[in-house]
Design an enzyme around this catalytic site. Structure first.
Site, short mmCIF file in Angstrom:
data_model
loop_
_atom_site.label_atom_id
_atom_site.label_comp_id
_atom_site.label_asym_id
_atom_site.label_seq_id
_atom_site.Cartn_x
_atom_site.Cartn_y
_atom_site.Cartn_z
N ARG A 199 -77.14 15.87 26.15
CA ARG A 199 -77.76 14.79 26.92
C ARG A 199 -77.23 13.45 26.40
NH1 ARG A 199 -78.65 17.54 30.62
NH2 ARG A 199 -80.62 17.97 31.67
N GLU A 251 -76.51 7.64 34.26
CA GLU A 251 -75.56 8.32 35.13
C GLU A 251 -75.92 8.07 36.58
OE1 GLU A 251 -74.87 12.13 32.09
OE2 GLU A 251 -75.74 12.43 34.07
N HIS A 286 -70.65 14.85 34.15
CA HIS A 286 -71.75 15.79 33.97
C HIS A 286 -71.44 17.10 34.69
CE1 HIS A 286 -76.29 15.81 32.91
NE2 HIS A 286 -75.82 17.05 32.90
#
Length: 328
Positions: free
Chosen positions: A243, A272, A291
């Site tokens: 994370r 993000e 991601h």
């Protein structure tokens, strides 16, 4: 550890199945088959009755954060957005999807490690300049990878790197090192496991060629990789597939600029998506990916939900249960 009760059989039998509208039709049909009932959309307004709710999705609307919620199965591995959005209903079981995410993320990590050792970024830059020059490369066997997180994903990374001859050191909440092969404290995927507290990982950080994070985001891991940990690094490459908010980005930038961190590969960021003018794009010797190291497939959701359903209906706690107190 926070232990929520398993759904009672009679409550589960009459629970209404609600699924996120974003789920593919084929996946919804498989969820219906497993649960033996028709699904309805998971919306902001709960169905007009007092029946228990069984939900599958990414987020939980505020209107459903009630004692009516019997069980929520997350289609994602990370449940921090679910738990940070509001108080979790105490009686509700929370399970998550992992599927083959560990395998995908392990291959992502190995791919970037091999690319670095074979000077792929440098050769790519030379190609763009039509420049011919031999560059030194290195073998990964015998070098050390320090992997933060010894759960399913961290262990998958450790197993794949170990198969390539990399010495793997896991970092967990407690120390488990050197047990005999038949010990219950053996952590598959790691040659050694050290603790994260009281600077116990400092020596391992200094020895590591790669520092890899698979950590979830919890109150205990927010800003976990800060100035003190990066100060202990001695030329390792930092790879984050956990994370983004577990990293103090200012401390990482300082470590990159003074050379303590050789390179950084960041699949996750605190915010993000990163805007085009975000300073993260200008970090030295850093690659940012979107991601994407462990994208969840519909098959993952279907298989893991079925496994959780089988466990719950047999009166067993699913292995994919989330401890809502710890956040993972």
């Amino acid at each position: 550890m926070t232990t929520t009760p398993l759904p009672a059989p009679d409550e589960l039998a009459r629970a209404r199945l609600l699924v996120a509208p974003s789920l593919d039709g084929g996946l919804v049909r498989e969820l219906e088959r497993v649960a033996g009932r028709t699904a309805q959309p998971l919306a902001d307004v709960p169905p007009p009755s007092d029946v228990p709710l069984l939900c599958v999705g990414e987020t939980l609307p505020e209107a459903l954060r009630t004692d009516r919620l019997l069980w929520f199965h997350s289609v994602n591995a990370g449940t921090d957005p679910l738990l940070s959005a509001g108080p979790w209903p105490a009686p509700a079981l929370l399970t998550r999807t992992v599927g083959r995410m560990g395998e995908r993320m392990a291959q992502y990590v190995l791919g970037w490690i091999l690319a670095e050792c074979q000077a792929v970024p440098e050769f790519t830059a030379q190609h763009a300049r039509a420049h011919w020059e031999r560059l030194p490369t290195e073998l990964i066997a015998g070098q050390t990878a320090l992997i933060y997180g010894t759960g399913r994903i961290g262990a998958a990374v450790g197993r794949l790197l170990g198969a390539c001859g990399v010495r793997t050191v896991g970092v967990a909440r407690t120390t488990r090192s050197g047990p005999p092969p038949d010990s219950a404290s053996v952590v598959p995927g790691f040659d050694l496991v050290v603790g994260a507290g009281a600077g116990e990982d400092g020596g391992a950080l200094a020895e590591a060629r790669w520092v890899i994070s698979t950590l979830p985001l919890t109150t205990a891991t927010e800003g976990f990789f800060g100035a003190a940990r990066f100060a202990a690094v001695r030329g390792a490459t930092f790879v984050n597939v956990g994370r983004g908010a577990t990293v103090d980005m200012g401390a990482l930038e300082d470590a990159l600029r003074d050379g303590r961190v050789r390179r950084a590969v960041l699949d996750v960021l605190p915010t993000e998506p990163a805007a085009p003018d975000d300073p993260v794009w200008r970090l030295p010797r850093t690659v940012i990916t979107s991601h994407s190291s462990g994208i969840t497939a519909d098959e993952d959701v279907a298989v893991d939900f079925a496994a959780c359903w089988e466990a719950v209906t047999a009166g067993r706690r699913p292995g994919l249960t989330v401890d809502v107190g710890r956040g993972y």
